[in-house]
Design an enzyme around this catalytic site. Structure first.
Site, PDB file in Angstrom:
ATOM      1  N   TYR A 119       0.667  -1.277   0.188  1.00 25.98           N
ATOM      2  CA  TYR A 119      -0.060   0.212   0.072  1.00 25.98           C
ATOM      3  C   TYR A 119       0.847   1.460  -0.014  1.00 25.98           C
ATOM      4  O   TYR A 119       0.539   2.266  -0.686  1.00 25.98           O
ATOM      5  CB  TYR A 119      -0.966  -0.040   1.113  1.00 25.98           C
ATOM      6  CG  TYR A 119      -1.898  -1.212   1.250  1.00 25.98           C
ATOM      7  CD1 TYR A 119      -2.840  -1.255   0.344  1.00 25.98           C
ATOM      8  CD2 TYR A 119      -1.591  -2.132   2.208  1.00 25.98           C
ATOM      9  CE1 TYR A 119      -3.704  -2.299   0.391  1.00 25.98           C
ATOM     10  CE2 TYR A 119      -2.642  -3.033   2.450  1.00 25.98           C
ATOM     11  CZ  TYR A 119      -3.671  -3.425   1.304  1.00 25.98           C
ATOM     12  OH  TYR A 119      -4.329  -4.352   1.497  1.00 25.98           O
ATOM     13  N   ASN A 123     -12.525  -1.693  -4.600  1.00 32.13           N
ATOM     14  CA  ASN A 123     -12.346  -2.202  -6.175  1.00 32.13           C
ATOM     15  C   ASN A 123     -13.635  -2.730  -6.472  1.00 32.13           C
ATOM     16  O   ASN A 123     -13.836  -3.962  -5.951  1.00 32.13           O
ATOM     17  CB  ASN A 123     -11.420  -2.826  -6.069  1.00 32.13           C
ATOM     18  CG  ASN A 123     -10.796  -3.461  -7.680  1.00 32.13           C
ATOM     19  OD1 ASN A 123     -11.244  -3.130  -8.661  1.00 32.13           O
ATOM     20  ND2 ASN A 123     -10.060  -4.274  -7.666  1.00 32.13           N
ATOM     21  N   CYS A 137      -6.225  -6.322  -7.134  1.00 37.78           N
ATOM     22  CA  CYS A 137      -5.854  -5.688  -5.737  1.00 37.78           C
ATOM     23  C   CYS A 137      -5.275  -6.614  -4.788  1.00 37.78           C
ATOM     24  O   CYS A 137      -4.669  -6.478  -3.877  1.00 37.78           O
ATOM     25  CB  CYS A 137      -7.486  -5.174  -5.146  1.00 37.78           C
ATOM     26  SG  CYS A 137      -8.659  -6.401  -5.374  1.00 37.78           S
ATOM     27  N   HIS A 138      -5.458  -7.869  -5.211  1.00 37.81           N
ATOM     28  CA  HIS A 138      -4.975  -9.020  -4.568  1.00 37.81           C
ATOM     29  C   HIS A 138      -3.347  -9.029  -4.518  1.00 37.81           C
ATOM     30  O   HIS A 138      -2.755  -9.358  -3.433  1.00 37.81           O
ATOM     31  CB  HIS A 138      -5.267 -10.465  -4.838  1.00 37.81           C
ATOM     32  CG  HIS A 138      -5.062 -10.676  -6.365  1.00 37.81           C
ATOM     33  ND1 HIS A 138      -5.898 -10.351  -7.350  1.00 37.81           N
ATOM     34  CD2 HIS A 138      -3.869 -11.354  -6.863  1.00 37.81           C
ATOM     35  CE1 HIS A 138      -5.109 -10.840  -8.548  1.00 37.81           C
ATOM     36  NE2 HIS A 138      -4.219 -11.334  -8.309  1.00 37.81           N
ATOM     37  N   GLU A 191      -0.771 -17.002  -8.834  1.00 33.53           N
ATOM     38  CA  GLU A 191       0.268 -16.268  -9.555  1.00 33.53           C
ATOM     39  C   GLU A 191       1.688 -16.770  -9.346  1.00 33.53           C
ATOM     40  O   GLU A 191       2.657 -16.542 -10.341  1.00 33.53           O
ATOM     41  CB  GLU A 191       0.030 -14.833  -9.402  1.00 33.53           C
ATOM     42  CG  GLU A 191      -1.564 -14.459 -10.004  1.00 33.53           C
ATOM     43  CD  GLU A 191      -1.740 -12.918 -10.221  1.00 33.53           C
ATOM     44  OE1 GLU A 191      -0.565 -12.091  -9.813  1.00 33.53           O
ATOM     45  OE2 GLU A 191      -2.719 -12.635 -10.229  1.00 33.53           O
TER      46      GLU A 191
END
Length: 158
Positions: free
Chosen positions: A88, A109, A117-118, A146
Site C-alpha cells: 500500500y 475495487n 487488488c490481491h 500467480e
C-alpha cells in the site's frame, strides 16, 4: 445489466456488464445469470484462461472508477505485473497518497482479479486485507496461483 456466473477455483464469480463495460465482479452469492453477451463471453474466456494458467492479465473495457484518486490507484494496481506484489505504501508513494487511503480504494475495487487488488500487500509483506471471497484465504489462493507451484505451499500456509 447483464450478468454471468463463472465457477472459479476461489468460488463462484458474478461478472456484470452494462453492455459496453464490465461493471463489477462479485464473489459468492450474487444476481442470477441473465445470459451471455459477447462482452461477457469475452470476460468468461479471459477468466478461464487466467485460472488455467494461460493468461496473466485481462483485456476488457472496464467501467470508470468513481473518483480521480480511485483512478490513480486502479492504474497502479493494473501496472503490477502478474506474479509480483506491491505494498500500500509503494502505491501511495507512487501516486502521492496515503497508504490507508490506498487500502480503502483497494477495498472498494469493484473488479477484483481483473483489477488485481490481491497483488497489494501491507507493510513488511504481510497479507493485508481482502474484501472478496473468504477474505485473506482467497487473497492467498490468488497470490499462490500467480506465484506458481514453487511458492504456492508457502503462501497457503504449508
Amino acid at each position: 445489466m447483464d450478468t454471468v456466473i463463472f465457477d472459479s477455483p476461489v468460488g463462484p464469480l458474478h461478472v456484470c456488464a452494462d453492455g459496453h463495460c464490465i461493471v463489477y465482479l462479485k464473489f459468492g452469492d450474487g444476481p442470477a445469470s441473465t445470459g451471455e453477451t459477447p462482452l461477457l463471453a469475452r470476460a468468461l474466456a479471459q477468466l478461464a484462461a487466467y485460472f488455467n494458467g494461460g493468461a496473466t492479465g485481462f483485456d476488457l473495457p472496464l467501467a470508470a472508477p468513481q473518483t480521480p484518486f480511485q483512478a490513480k490507484v486502479r492504474a497502479a494496481m493494473l501496472a503490477i505485473p502478474f506474479g509480483e506484489t506491491r505494498s500500500y505504501g509503494d502505491i501511495a508513494q507512487a501516486i502521492g497518497g496515503a497508504p490507508r487511503a490506498v487500502g480503502q480504494a483497494c477495498g472498494r475495487n469493484p473488479l477484483p482479479i481483473i483489477v488485481p487488488c490481491h497483488r497489494v500487500l501491507a507493510a513488511g509483506g504481510s497479507i493485508g486485507g481482502f474484501s472478496g471471497g473468504d477474505g485473506r484465504p482467497t487473497k492467498r489462493k490468488l497470490l499462490a496461483h500467480e506465484a506458481g507451484p514453487v511458492f504456492a505451499a508457502a503462501l497457503n500456509g504449508g
